[in-house]
Structure formats: C-alpha cells, structure tokens
Design an enzyme around this catalytic site. Structure first.
Site, PDB file in Angstrom:
ATOM      1  N   LYS A   1      -3.855   1.734   0.337  1.00 40.36           N
ATOM      2  CA  LYS A   1      -4.513   2.146   1.565  1.00 40.36           C
ATOM      3  C   LYS A   1      -3.958   3.486   2.026  1.00 40.36           C
ATOM      4  O   LYS A   1      -2.774   3.714   2.026  1.00 40.36           O
ATOM      5  CB  LYS A   1      -4.256   1.100   2.635  1.00 40.36           C
ATOM      6  CG  LYS A   1      -5.374   1.025   3.595  1.00 40.36           C
ATOM      7  CD  LYS A   1      -5.462  -0.354   4.146  1.00 40.36           C
ATOM      8  CE  LYS A   1      -5.118  -0.332   5.602  1.00 40.36           C
ATOM      9  NZ  LYS A   1      -5.087  -1.660   6.156  1.00 40.36           N
TER      10      LYS A   1
ATOM     11  N   MET B   1      -1.383   8.888  12.684  1.00 38.79           N
ATOM     12  CA  MET B   1      -2.527   9.414  11.919  1.00 38.79           C
ATOM     13  C   MET B   1      -3.108  10.661  12.600  1.00 38.79           C
ATOM     14  O   MET B   1      -4.325  10.852  12.621  1.00 38.79           O
ATOM     15  CB  MET B   1      -3.627   8.329  11.781  1.00 38.79           C
ATOM     16  CG  MET B   1      -3.152   7.140  10.969  1.00 38.79           C
ATOM     17  SD  MET B   1      -4.267   5.729  11.044  1.00 38.79           S
ATOM     18  CE  MET B   1      -3.759   4.940  12.557  1.00 38.79           C
TER      19      MET B   1
ATOM     20  N   ASP C   1       0.827  -1.205   0.000  1.00 33.92           N
ATOM     21  CA  ASP C   1       0.000   0.000   0.000  1.00 33.92           C
ATOM     22  C   ASP C   1       0.860   1.254   0.000  1.00 33.92           C
ATOM     23  O   ASP C   1       2.070   1.197  -0.154  1.00 33.92           O
ATOM     24  CB  ASP C   1      -1.035  -0.028   1.126  1.00 33.92           C
ATOM     25  CG  ASP C   1      -0.407  -0.386   2.446  1.00 33.92           C
ATOM     26  OD1 ASP C   1       0.608   0.240   2.784  1.00 33.92           O
ATOM     27  OD2 ASP C   1      -0.911  -1.306   3.115  1.00 33.92           O
TER      28      ASP C   1
END
Ligand code: SAH
Length: 463
Positions: free
Chosen positions: A270, A383, A248
């Site tokens: 992703k 994140m 990804d």
C-alpha cells in the site's frame, strides 16, 4: 556475521588442550561439560588438572608441545602464554583441518568460545566475534536473568512430549501454536515452579482440548514509524509467533527482519495514493487466512487506527466472527516530533494538536480550514507532501500568518531522517528544491521553532 554460531556435538570426542595453567583449567572444564575427552599436553599441570588426571578424567602428555600432537583430535585449544607455541599449535591444526582456538588471540582461531548460558538442554551462546568478550559477558548476565535455571525443567518436559504432540497434532502451524501456548501458559508456570508432574498432567489435558481451538486469529499490529526499537514488546512477540505476516510499504525492512523466519510474508504494497492491492481484497485476504486456522499479523506503519484503515480491516473480521486484537503503535506524529525535537504541545505555544490528512482527491484538498487555522494549535499533516503548496496556501488564506513556522520530516526516526524547516510562505519552495523522499510528515505551528534548540537525533539539516 563473521562467525557462524553452531552447536558442536562433542560427547566422547578427543579434544587437545595445549598448556597446563589456569586458562587450561577453565577450558578443560568447558570441554568436559560438553562431554569431550580431554588430553592436556604440557610439561606441568596446575593443581585442579593434576587432580583430574589422578582421578583418570583427563589424559596428560607430560612434555612440551610438538606439531604431531594434534593428530587424531577433533578440536584443539591452545592456552599457553608463549606466542611462538600458540602459532605452532594454530599452524599444526590448520594444516590438518582441525578446528583450533588460541585463547585471547582471535587471529589464531578458526573458532571462538562464546559466553555460555547453560540451562541444558537449553544452551544460549553469545559472542562479540572477538571484538569485546567483556561486552558478551555483560550481555550473558542480562540474558541469565531472562532465562532462569528452571527453564531446564521446562525444556525437559517439552522434550518428553515432543513425539506425542507431533502425532496428536499433524498440522505444523497448529502444533507450533500449541507449543507456544503451552510453553508460556499454565503448564510452563507449573514446570517453572518445580511441579513437573502436574505440568505434565496439564499438558496432556490441553492436548485433548486442542480440537476446540482450531480457529485462526488476526492481530492488527502497529509497527511504529520506522525505528525497530520503537516497536512495542507485544508487537515483537506477535511478529515472532505469527504464521503469516501481511505488511505494506511503510513497514521498514529493518522491522521485517524481526519477523519469525519461516512465517509466510505477504506484501500488499500500500502506498500513499496508489494501492497495489485494493483495500477490499486486503480485508478478504485477512479473513481467508484466519478461516484457514492460521495466526495472522497484519503489520501496519505507525498506529493501525491513525490514517491506517485499521477500522475497515477489522469490520470484515467482526462481520465474519473472526477473533482479532488491535495492538497500538507509535504513530508518525509522535515518532517524528520526538526525533525532530518538536514537542507537539507546549505551555507557551500550543494547547492542542490536530492530526489531519493532506491526501489529495482528484488533485484538490478538502479540509475544514476554519478549524485548523486557529492560534495556539499544532497541525500534523499526514500524506501532505504532494499537496504541501495547497495546504500552506489554504492555511494562509484562512488567517494563519505567512510567517508561521512549518517543518517537513522525511523518513522520521530512521537513520535517513531529514528535517526541513521554514514558514508557511517558503516551506513548499524549500521542499521542492530539496530531494524529497516519502514518507514525509508536515508539522505546522509555533512549536516548530523549538527544533532549532531541541533537535537531538542524527544530522540536522535546516534548509
Ligand atoms: N498509520 C500511520 C499513518 C499511515 S498514513 C501512522 O500512524 O503513522 C501514511 C503517512 O504517514 C505518510 O504519508 C506520512 O505522512 C506519515 N508517515 C508514516 N511514517 C512516517 C515516517 N517514518 N516519517 C515521516 N512520515 C511518516
């Protein structure tokens, strides 16, 4: 790549060496080892060349060089100390499209000699493209220890059985896997120990057992935070043996370049908040490829079990009875902290460290603030770029001082790494003003102060 490495079939080809001194002796030896028919043109010959000549192994043209001497040769080497002669040799060969090498003079070469490791039939060649022959030779010494002379026996064994195996295992993936196992397993050990007959016997046996091994396998591999040098040896080996690699966005192109060239590469793209391929489909894909008998490497950024959904992917495999292994990787927290000079724990500043996700759900963030907003603890937020403002405000609201140091590390461990430091109060604004790039990791805690003193990697940019 300034030079394309090729292996030239020289047996019984006519090669010309200009010059009869020590260097010519060495080049004659190399060309003869590869089976070349050597002619030397020189008014005089050094003793070893005289001997070769008197034994009829080389032809000697006892005269100064003339351009027409190169006619009819397949390869020309000039080994004289006379620059003007070297230039003549180069021009004469070039005019006739004959490959030419002037020793120690890269600008007068259409090909260069590499440093050679000869374990025939295995031959390894290393070149620095003329930049540093000494470095190429040093590397050769390193590689020589990795490829001991016994590899010649192993290669001979493989050569002997190549056709037999090809006929016995028609599927190319399975055949490659058979060879991978054979050339690293018991057969290899026997051959490397000089027990070639036993090795051959064992090889035939395992060929008969092959039917039992036709199931695929999945390797869930952590690729680390970005710098390819931070891959584990196992990750690298599996990447080079894989039939299929599923990867990804977090896996950098520099890392993908290390995957076996003809492996099938499937991008499942992703991204932080948006999944190009839904997780359930990725799980299905891995299982299907393995059911087809292929060896899959599922390559994930950092560590597969840290905010990597690795658990979900192997649950499906487990349920379907597919064999798998998990290979840990360096997670972004360790990689970024190390490369930013921010120790995650420190006797004076932090006795614990928590990894949390700052991923927003429906635009809000749901964290156990009371557990996070405690003294002497470092927080690493994955994140956390989009929700940075909310995270900092939440921590202050739950008791952290507004002056608590915080850092944002972008593209950590790569050559684009950038570190922005501030406090819970001002980091969100600083980040908003800078041109922020994903992936980014947030570190909060007193340890961030150490960045000032300990930063060692790349450009340091404090906002
Ligand atoms: N399994 C991964 C994490 C995946 S979640 C690991 O163990 O590292 C994705 C988040 O990881 C990104 O949003 C970012 O916060 C962080 N991340 C991954 N690589 C990073 C890098 N090179 N620099 C900064 N942050 C990174």
């Amino acid at each position: 790549m300034d030079y394309l490495p090729l292996f030239f079939k020289l047996s019984a080809q006519a090669c010309l060496i200009v010059g009869g001194g020590e260097v010519a002796v060495r080049k004659t030896e190399t060309l003869r080892q590869a089976g070349g028919n050597v002619t030397v043109v020189a008014p005089q010959l050094a003793q070893p060349l005289r001997e070769l000549h008197s034994q009829g192994h080389i032809v000697w043209l006892e005269k100064p060089f003339a351009p027409s001497d190169v006619d009819g040769f397949k390869l020309v080497v000039s080994a004289t100390s006379e620059h003007s002669v070297n230039v003549q040799v180069f021009q004469a060969a070039q005019a006739r499209n004959i490959p030419v090498n002037v020793v120690d003079c890269p600008e007068l070469c259409s090909f260069i000699f590499p440093a050679i490791i000869d374990r025939s039939p295995i031959v390894a060649a290393i070149s620095s493209g003329g930049a540093s022959p000494v470095l190429a030779k040093l590397l050769r010494v390193k590689l020589e220890t990795l490829i001991p002379p016994e590899y010649a026996a192993l290669a001979r064994l493989a050569q002997r059985f190549r056709q037999t195996v090809k006929q016995a295992i028609v599927n190319a993936d399975l055949r490659r896997r058979f060879w991978q196992d054979t050339l690293q397993g018991e057969v290899a050990e026997l051959a490397l120990a000089g027990r070639e007959d036993e090795a051959a016997h064992r090889l035939v046996q395992s060929l008969q057992e092959i039917d039992a091994k036709k199931t695929g396998m999945v390797f869930l591999v952590g690729a680390g935070p970005g710098d390819p040098d931070l891959l584990t040896l196992r990750a690298l080996r599996l990447m080079q043996e894989a039939d299929v690699v599923v990867y990804d966005r977090l896996v950098s192109p520099d890392i993908m370049r290390l995957v076996r060239k003809d492996a099938e590469k499937i991008y499942v793209g992703k991204q932080n908040s948006h999944h190009t391929l839904p997780q359930s489909q990725i799980n299905r894909l891995l299982a299907d490829i393995a059911h087809a008998g292929r060896r899959v490497v599922r390559l994930k950024g950092g560590d597969p079990f840290i905010f990597g959904r690795g658990g979900e992917e192997i649950e499906t495999l487990m349920a379907e009875g597919i064999h798998f292994q998990v290979v840990p990787g360096i997670t972004a927290a360790s990689g970024c902290a190390a490369y930013a000079g921010i120790p995650l724990t420190h006797r004076d500043y932090a006795q614990s460290c928590a990894f949390v996700t700052g991923h927003l759900k429906d635009g809000t963030i749901d964290l156990e603030w009371e557990r996070l907003a405690v003294p002497k603890q470092t927080l690493v937020i994955y994140m956390g770029l989009q929700g940075l403002g909310q995270i900092c405000a939440g921590l202050i609201r739950h008791g952290c001082p507004a002056s608590l140091p915080a850092a944002l590390i972008q593209q950590g461990t790569t050559r684009h790494q950038r570190v922005l430091t501030g406090t819970l109060a001002d980091l969100p604004d600083k980040v908003a003003q800078a041109d922020s790039k994903a992936p980014s990791l947030v570190i909060v805690g007193e340890v961030v102060k150490l960045h000032e003193k300990l930063a060692w990697f790349g450009q340091r940019q404090n906002a």
